[in-house]
Write a protein that holds these residues in place. Sequence first.
Motif, short mmCIF file in Angstrom:
data_model
loop_
_atom_site.label_atom_id
_atom_site.label_comp_id
_atom_site.label_asym_id
_atom_site.label_seq_id
_atom_site.Cartn_x
_atom_site.Cartn_y
_atom_site.Cartn_z
N GLN A 299 -8.00 -3.57 -0.46
CA GLN A 299 -8.89 -3.27 0.66
C GLN A 299 -8.90 -4.43 1.67
OE1 GLN A 299 -10.43 -0.37 0.80
NE2 GLN A 299 -10.04 0.36 -1.28
N ARG B 8 0.83 -1.21 0.00
CA ARG B 8 0.00 0.00 0.00
C ARG B 8 0.86 1.25 0.00
NH1 ARG B 8 -4.34 -2.18 4.49
NH2 ARG B 8 -5.89 -3.01 3.04
N GLU C 123 0.60 3.69 -3.18
CA GLU C 123 -0.08 4.96 -2.89
C GLU C 123 0.91 6.07 -2.53
OE1 GLU C 123 -2.93 3.98 0.19
OE2 GLU C 123 -3.26 2.02 -0.76
N CYS D 175 -6.53 3.90 -2.70
CA CYS D 175 -6.21 2.55 -2.23
C CYS D 175 -6.95 1.51 -3.08
CB CYS D 175 -6.61 2.41 -0.76
SG CYS D 175 -6.29 0.78 -0.07
#
Length: 224
Positions: A213, A200, A204, A210
Amino acid sequence: MTHILLIEDEVKLARFIESELNYEGYQVSIAYDGLTGLTAARELHLDLVILDLMLPGLSGLEICRRLRSISNEVPIILLSVKDEVSDGIAGLDAGADDYVVKPFSIDELLARVRTHLRKRHQADTADILEFEDLSLNRRTRQVYRCQRLIELTAKEFDLLEYFLIHPRQVITCDRILEEVWGYDFMGDVNVIDPYIRYLRLKLEANNEKCLIQTVTGVGYTLCD
């Protein structure tokens, strides 16, 4: 014939593993120290490496790092005498695909070998996997978000690849361990969490939305 390199300094153990692998139909080469093992791994055409963590001359972790630094993607199974999660994570971070803690069942080791050989020999369904603005090239092992190249470790790449193969599916942690780490018999699902965080952070880094999840109490999903 499938060719496996075994790097293990315990001669009796090495010969026992060699005998069992030969019985299963594999060709086996053995190195008893780190430097010899690294040279063999670089020069031989191999399908898999079984590598002791503690070796004279050069450690198993260093061998992993050096092989991955030259884009050698042969599957690596580490053998460790330390029954600690941190040792396994260190090995995975260095580029290993799996680890087995000594003393181990030979049936377990053989199962891990079969798992990683099966994954290696499976035909690629596609060279490039895409989702939203994310692109992964399975041949060059490059990942892009928009036009930004993202540097991933071997295990981070494998994990992201698995999500891209199964987009919008809720995937349990146990399934991720089995399919990405190849733990047929054991494995701590807690090892997954830090890799999700690493992915992540990298995906990002420019404040992109994002894509991976968390599904509380179940696992993870790649979705928009």
